[in-house]
Design a protein around this motif. Structure first.
Motif, PDB file in Angstrom:
ATOM      1  N   GLY A 108      -0.180  27.036   2.804  1.00 39.39           N
ATOM      2  CA  GLY A 108      -0.613  28.129   1.951  1.00 39.39           C
ATOM      3  C   GLY A 108      -2.026  27.906   1.427  1.00 39.39           C
ATOM      4  N   PRO A 109      -2.594  28.921   0.799  1.00 41.40           N
ATOM      5  CA  PRO A 109      -3.989  28.825   0.355  1.00 41.40           C
ATOM      6  C   PRO A 109      -4.224  27.763  -0.712  1.00 41.40           C
ATOM      7  N   GLN A 110      -3.189  27.429  -1.466  1.00 40.02           N
ATOM      8  CA  GLN A 110      -3.351  26.443  -2.535  1.00 40.02           C
ATOM      9  C   GLN A 110      -3.565  25.028  -1.989  1.00 40.02           C
ATOM     10  N   PHE A 111      -2.958  24.696  -0.831  1.00 39.06           N
ATOM     11  CA  PHE A 111      -3.025  23.326  -0.332  1.00 39.06           C
ATOM     12  C   PHE A 111      -3.612  23.187   1.074  1.00 39.06           C
ATOM     13  N   ALA A 112      -3.968  24.283   1.713  1.00 45.90           N
ATOM     14  CA  ALA A 112      -4.456  24.208   3.095  1.00 45.90           C
ATOM     15  C   ALA A 112      -5.733  23.397   3.222  1.00 45.90           C
ATOM     16  N   ARG A 154      -5.338  16.757  -6.601  1.00 39.89           N
ATOM     17  CA  ARG A 154      -4.471  17.829  -6.078  1.00 39.89           C
ATOM     18  C   ARG A 154      -3.089  17.286  -5.696  1.00 39.89           C
ATOM     19  N   ALA A 155      -2.992  15.971  -5.534  1.00 36.01           N
ATOM     20  CA  ALA A 155      -1.711  15.354  -5.185  1.00 36.01           C
ATOM     21  C   ALA A 155      -0.668  15.603  -6.276  1.00 36.01           C
ATOM     22  N   LEU A 156      -1.094  15.637  -7.521  1.00 31.75           N
ATOM     23  CA  LEU A 156      -0.160  15.905  -8.621  1.00 31.75           C
ATOM     24  C   LEU A 156       0.428  17.301  -8.485  1.00 31.75           C
ATOM     25  N   PHE A 157      -0.423  18.282  -8.161  1.00 28.49           N
ATOM     26  CA  PHE A 157       0.058  19.655  -7.985  1.00 28.49           C
ATOM     27  C   PHE A 157       0.966  19.751  -6.760  1.00 28.49           C
ATOM     28  N   LEU A 158       0.633  19.009  -5.714  1.00 28.50           N
ATOM     29  CA  LEU A 158       1.466  18.997  -4.511  1.00 28.50           C
ATOM     30  C   LEU A 158       2.831  18.390  -4.820  1.00 28.50           C
ATOM     31  N   THR A 159       2.860  17.373  -5.653  1.00 23.78           N
ATOM     32  CA  THR A 159       4.130  16.759  -6.044  1.00 23.78           C
ATOM     33  C   THR A 159       5.038  17.789  -6.705  1.00 23.78           C
ATOM     34  N   HIS A 160       4.470  18.622  -7.543  1.00 25.35           N
ATOM     35  CA  HIS A 160       5.277  19.646  -8.235  1.00 25.35           C
ATOM     36  C   HIS A 160       5.712  20.767  -7.296  1.00 25.35           C
ATOM     37  N   ALA A 161       4.961  21.003  -6.235  1.00 20.69           N
ATOM     38  CA  ALA A 161       5.279  22.099  -5.312  1.00 20.69           C
ATOM     39  C   ALA A 161       5.952  21.608  -4.031  1.00 20.69           C
ATOM     40  N   GLN A 162       6.353  20.340  -3.994  1.00 21.43           N
ATOM     41  CA  GLN A 162       6.869  19.812  -2.738  1.00 21.43           C
ATOM     42  C   GLN A 162       8.181  20.439  -2.293  1.00 21.43           C
ATOM     43  N   GLY A 163       9.005  20.899  -3.199  1.00 22.51           N
ATOM     44  CA  GLY A 163      10.249  21.571  -2.809  1.00 22.51           C
ATOM     45  C   GLY A 163       9.967  22.826  -1.999  1.00 22.51           C
ATOM     46  N   GLU A 164       9.005  23.624  -2.461  1.00 18.28           N
ATOM     47  CA  GLU A 164       8.626  24.841  -1.749  1.00 18.28           C
ATOM     48  C   GLU A 164       7.988  24.503  -0.398  1.00 18.28           C
ATOM     49  N   ARG A 201      13.294  16.085   4.790  1.00 15.43           N
ATOM     50  CA  ARG A 201      14.050  15.981   3.543  1.00 15.43           C
ATOM     51  C   ARG A 201      13.172  15.543   2.385  1.00 15.43           C
ATOM     52  N   GLN A 202      12.002  14.941   2.703  1.00 17.61           N
ATOM     53  CA  GLN A 202      11.164  14.386   1.650  1.00 17.61           C
ATOM     54  C   GLN A 202       9.709  14.351   2.108  1.00 17.61           C
ATOM     55  N   LEU A 203       8.791  14.489   1.150  1.00 20.06           N
ATOM     56  CA  LEU A 203       7.365  14.306   1.426  1.00 20.06           C
ATOM     57  C   LEU A 203       6.926  12.964   0.865  1.00 20.06           C
ATOM     58  N   ARG A 204       6.097  12.294   1.610  1.00 18.30           N
ATOM     59  CA  ARG A 204       5.435  11.083   1.130  1.00 18.30           C
ATOM     60  C   ARG A 204       3.963  11.456   1.021  1.00 18.30           C
ATOM     61  N   ILE A 205       3.448  11.514  -0.201  1.00 17.11           N
ATOM     62  CA  ILE A 205       2.087  11.964  -0.432  1.00 17.11           C
ATOM     63  C   ILE A 205       1.169  10.751  -0.548  1.00 17.11           C
TER      64      ILE A 205
END
Length: 166
Positions: free
Chosen positions: A42-46, A80-90, A105-109
């Protein structure tokens, strides 16, 4: 028996056929995921993320023989990794939707610089004849987004052609 096709093939298909086995062996991903990443993220993390590898779980961990979801390592720039952590479910839901099954099942950032997307070279302006021809081609289209996409493609194709020397 191997059937050989004659004729032209798209270079992308040939390149993907060569690159995908290497990516699958080394990182567990394919070129389809990499090329679709801007739409998935998406545009927020691309612009600040990049998938790096998928660590697939062993098939026999659950005992039923089905493939188990893996862990996707994603490179992300700085804060931006902090924001990605909060949006990782989506993001996991979007990735699984892309694959068509519960692949992740999981993201490793991992925080690290992500190379910017290559800038496209500016297009030469179209002459009046080519611009008129392109307008005529898309004249009857109702869908605005599709029409604009075809116009961009047409401008790219028509402006890249060598002009005859006078």
């Amino acid at each position: 028996m191997v059937e050989r096709r004659r004729g032209a093939q798209q270079i992308a298909n040939v390149a993907n056929g060569l690159i995908d086995p290497v990516l699958a062996r080394r990182a567990g991903i394919n070129t389809a995921l990499l090329s679709s990443w801007p739409e998935i993220a998406g545009p927020q993390f691309a612009d600040c993320t990049r998938p790096e590898k998928i660590a697939w779980a062993r098939r026999d961990e659950a005992g039923d023989g089905r493939p188990q979801p893996g862990v996707l390592t994603v490179a992300c720039e700085g804060s931006r990794a902090l924001f990605l952590t909060h949006a990782q479910g989506e993001l996991i839901a979007r990735i699984n939707s892309f694959f068509g099954f519960a692949a992740i099942r999981q993201l490793r950032i991992v925080q690290k610089p992500v190379a910017p997307q290559p800038k496209s070279r500016p297009l030469r302006p179209l002459d009046a004849i080519a611009a008129s021809r392109l307008e005529d081609m898309v004249d009857g289209m109702d869908d605005g987004r599709l029409k604009e996409a075809i116009m961009r493609l047409g401008r790219g194709v028509l402006s890249s052609r060598k002009r005859p020397q006078r």
